[in-house]
Design a protein around this motif. Structure first.
Motif, PDB file in Angstrom:
ATOM      1  N   PRO A  62      47.480 104.678 120.132  1.00 32.66           N
ATOM      2  CA  PRO A  62      48.809 104.534 119.515  1.00 32.66           C
ATOM      3  C   PRO A  62      49.851 104.333 120.614  1.00 32.66           C
ATOM      4  N   SER A  63      51.087 104.087 120.210  1.00 31.59           N
ATOM      5  CA  SER A  63      52.136 103.735 121.171  1.00 31.59           C
ATOM      6  C   SER A  63      52.440 104.862 122.156  1.00 31.59           C
ATOM      7  N   ASN A  64      52.169 106.119 121.776  1.00 36.49           N
ATOM      8  CA  ASN A  64      52.520 107.238 122.660  1.00 36.49           C
ATOM      9  C   ASN A  64      51.401 107.577 123.649  1.00 36.49           C
ATOM     10  N   ILE A  65      50.276 106.881 123.575  1.00 39.24           N
ATOM     11  CA  ILE A  65      49.171 107.132 124.508  1.00 39.24           C
ATOM     12  C   ILE A  65      48.846 105.828 125.244  1.00 39.24           C
ATOM     13  N   VAL A  66      48.740 105.923 126.560  1.00 40.83           N
ATOM     14  CA  VAL A  66      48.464 104.748 127.384  1.00 40.83           C
ATOM     15  C   VAL A  66      47.195 104.989 128.192  1.00 40.83           C
ATOM     16  N   ALA A  67      46.248 104.049 128.101  1.00 36.62           N
ATOM     17  CA  ALA A  67      45.029 104.119 128.912  1.00 36.62           C
ATOM     18  C   ALA A  67      45.277 103.340 130.197  1.00 36.62           C
ATOM     19  N   ILE A  68      45.244 104.049 131.323  1.00 40.24           N
ATOM     20  CA  ILE A  68      45.598 103.448 132.613  1.00 40.24           C
ATOM     21  C   ILE A  68      44.380 103.365 133.525  1.00 40.24           C
ATOM     22  N   ARG A  69      44.219 102.226 134.187  1.00 43.36           N
ATOM     23  CA  ARG A  69      43.224 102.087 135.250  1.00 43.36           C
ATOM     24  C   ARG A  69      43.992 102.120 136.563  1.00 43.36           C
ATOM     25  N   PRO A  70      43.961 103.250 137.274  1.00 48.11           N
ATOM     26  CA  PRO A  70      44.820 103.411 138.455  1.00 48.11           C
ATOM     27  C   PRO A  70      44.419 102.562 139.648  1.00 48.11           C
ATOM     28  N   LEU A  71      43.231 101.942 139.605  1.00 45.12           N
ATOM     29  CA  LEU A  71      42.812 101.078 140.701  1.00 45.12           C
ATOM     30  C   LEU A  71      42.701  99.642 140.194  1.00 45.12           C
ATOM     31  N   ARG A  72      43.269  98.750 140.961  1.00 44.15           N
ATOM     32  CA  ARG A  72      43.184  97.329 140.640  1.00 44.15           C
ATOM     33  C   ARG A  72      42.783  96.583 141.902  1.00 44.15           C
ATOM     34  N   ASP A  73      41.861  95.667 141.775  1.00 43.87           N
ATOM     35  CA  ASP A  73      41.387  94.872 142.914  1.00 43.87           C
ATOM     36  C   ASP A  73      40.922  95.748 144.066  1.00 43.87           C
ATOM     37  N   GLY A  74      40.319  96.889 143.721  1.00 49.26           N
ATOM     38  CA  GLY A  74      39.732  97.743 144.738  1.00 49.26           C
ATOM     39  C   GLY A  74      40.683  98.687 145.431  1.00 49.26           C
ATOM     40  N   VAL A  75      41.967  98.647 145.112  1.00 50.46           N
ATOM     41  CA  VAL A  75      42.937  99.520 145.780  1.00 50.46           C
ATOM     42  C   VAL A  75      43.758 100.279 144.742  1.00 50.46           C
ATOM     43  N   ILE A  76      44.439 101.319 145.211  1.00 48.82           N
ATOM     44  CA  ILE A  76      45.220 102.159 144.313  1.00 48.82           C
ATOM     45  C   ILE A  76      46.486 101.428 143.869  1.00 48.82           C
ATOM     46  N   ALA A  77      46.610 101.216 142.566  1.00 46.54           N
ATOM     47  CA  ALA A  77      47.790 100.564 142.002  1.00 46.54           C
ATOM     48  C   ALA A  77      48.785 101.589 141.470  1.00 46.54           C
ATOM     49  N   ASP A  78      48.284 102.742 141.019  1.00 50.98           N
ATOM     50  CA  ASP A  78      49.139 103.822 140.518  1.00 50.98           C
ATOM     51  C   ASP A  78      48.740 105.096 141.245  1.00 50.98           C
ATOM     52  N   PHE A  79      49.513 105.449 142.285  1.00 52.70           N
ATOM     53  CA  PHE A  79      49.125 106.543 143.167  1.00 52.70           C
ATOM     54  C   PHE A  79      49.029 107.876 142.424  1.00 52.70           C
ATOM     55  N   GLU A  80      50.023 108.196 141.613  1.00 55.73           N
ATOM     56  CA  GLU A  80      50.051 109.495 140.939  1.00 55.73           C
ATOM     57  C   GLU A  80      48.860 109.663 139.991  1.00 55.73           C
ATOM     58  N   ILE A  81      48.564 108.619 139.223  1.00 52.74           N
ATOM     59  CA  ILE A  81      47.444 108.698 138.286  1.00 52.74           C
ATOM     60  C   ILE A  81      46.117 108.749 139.042  1.00 52.74           C
ATOM     61  N   ALA A  82      46.012 107.995 140.143  1.00 49.25           N
ATOM     62  CA  ALA A  82      44.785 108.023 140.947  1.00 49.25           C
ATOM     63  C   ALA A  82      44.542 109.417 141.513  1.00 49.25           C
ATOM     64  N   GLU A  83      45.609 110.060 141.962  1.00 52.04           N
ATOM     65  CA  GLU A  83      45.486 111.423 142.509  1.00 52.04           C
ATOM     66  C   GLU A  83      45.033 112.404 141.428  1.00 52.04           C
ATOM     67  N   ARG A  84      45.577 112.262 140.225  1.00 54.95           N
ATOM     68  CA  ARG A  84      45.170 113.139 139.119  1.00 54.95           C
ATOM     69  C   ARG A  84      43.710 112.894 138.740  1.00 54.95           C
ATOM     70  N   MET A  85      43.307 111.639 138.744  1.00 58.94           N
ATOM     71  CA  MET A  85      41.924 111.304 138.414  1.00 58.94           C
ATOM     72  C   MET A  85      40.971 111.888 139.459  1.00 58.94           C
TER      73      MET A  85
END
Length: 384
Positions: A62-85
């Motif tokens: 739904p609109s209030n939940i977002v599925a994020i892939r914190p790594l793109r092209d082999g590198v960290i694209a979203d630092f905060e989410i990558a750290e949590r993962m």
């Protein structure tokens, strides 16, 4: 959790991949293999699920939940989410003891920048690692595939992952020449999505494109399934509830011909209504032409930069394919035909990088030379 406590304080090797993250624990082997996906509540930023549970939500939130892939092209694209993962995976393996701060070896693509390297080190440190070392992905893949990396002979490894394809020539414990291209499994999925959209005006999701690739994708019309490749495919599709498309149990399908058609469901862009479509293997192979050509070109360019003596060794020993992309039917045939060099698929291509990273953890002293500089010096100098 009793099992988690038994791993407390043990050193780890982490294959931080665009598609999947694998964790190797010293003395235990690969104990975790989950998708690199995090489901986040958009309202307050809270993490709802990580890994396999989060991947199930891609394209279905739904609109209030977002599925994020914190790594793109082999590198960290979203630092905060990558750290949590990373924190979630390390805690899941090591347990919740406060003193459990393992030494961690993290695998990174060979072509990443100094800033991207520091982001990986900082994310792993904040996730709970006591000490962080980096190893380049092709070196880890070569070690995991069993290549004699410490000998004065040339070996070539092609690691086709989710975000990047790593091509490297290795000799005497070092990378002689390497190339990292950001064309791999994700680019193949995108190519399939674009093909279906362009030719049939049908919109499909990431997971559907991935299932098409694994089921009927190929790089050569003369290719056939190997028993190992079909078994690995069946395991992957079983995770995605798509096992029926390859005929059921892998033990029963190894002697069968590969499927040549795949039924997909998507949204018709003209009417806006759901629609069913049947794709053929020839169509999917045509859709994959561009990313496969890019991989072949990367291997060709790397060979062109290889010293003649090492090129002779590669002619004798062949090229080793690792990574999830190595399971693309006929990729080995296509490379061998284009380059006139034997091409072999590693026994466990999906686990090669994680196993290689783990062997650095197990034999830290003897394999210390293949690891990156000390984290403190790397963070302080800002050098590549």
């Amino acid at each position: 959790m009793a099992q988690s406590k038994s791993f407390s304080g043990r050193d780890m090797g982490i294959d931080l991949g665009t598609a999947n993250t694998l964790v190797y624990v010293r003395g235990k082997g690969v104990v975790l293999n989950e998708p690199s996906v995090v489901a986040v509540n958009a309202a307050d930023g809270g993490v709802l699920s990580v890994g396999s549970e989060a991947k199930e939500t891609i394209g279905r939130t739904p609109s209030n939940i977002v599925a994020i892939r914190p790594l793109r092209d082999g590198v960290i694209a979203d630092f905060e989410i990558a750290e949590r993962m990373l924190r979630h995976f390390i805690k899941k393996v090591a347990g919740n003891r406060r003193f459990s701060r393992p030494r961690v070896v993290v695998c990174v693509p060979s072509g990443i920048t100094g800033v991207e390297r520091r982001a990986v080190i900082e994310a792993a440190t904040q996730a709970g690692a006591r000490q962080v070392h980096l190893i380049e992905e092709p070196m880890a893949a070569a070690i995991g595939a069993g290549l004699p990396v410490s000998e004065p002979t040339g070996g070539m490894v092609v690691d086709v992952g989710g975000g990047t394809t790593e091509v490297a020539v290795i000799s005497l414990g070092g990378i002689v020449t390497a190339r990292s291209v950001r064309t791999a499994g994700d680019a193949m999925d995108t190519a399939i999505t674009s093909y279906v959209k362009k030719h049939y005006a049908l919109a499909i999701g990431e997971r559907t494109a991935e299932e098409i690739k694994m089921s009927i994708g190929s790089a050569s019309p003369t290719a056939s399934w190997t028993a190992a490749g079909l078994s690995a495919l069946a395991k992957q599709l079983e995770k995605n509830d798509g096992l029926e498309d390859v005929g059921g149990d892998p033990e029963e399908t190894q002697g069968l011909l590969p499927p040549d058609r795949f039924t997909i469901r998507g949204r018709d862009q003209v009417s806006g209504l759901p629609k069913t479509l049947e794709l053929t293997a020839d169509e999917v192979r045509h859709a994959l032409t561009e990313p496969v050509d890019a991989i072949v070109m990367a291997v060709r360019q790397t060979l062109d930069e290889t010293p003649p003596e090492l090129a002779g060794d590669i002619m004798d020993r062949g090229i080793v394919l690792t990574g999830g992309g190595a399971l693309l039917r006929g990729l080995d045939v296509r490379l061998s035909k284009e380059l006139d060099i034997p091409v072999l698929v590693a026994d466990e291509p999906l686990d090669c990088v994680a196993v290689g990273t783990g062997r650095c953890v197990e034999n830290f002293a003897s394999l210390r030379t293949v690891l990156d500089a000390q984290p403190g010096r790397l963070l302080g100098t800002g050098r590549l």
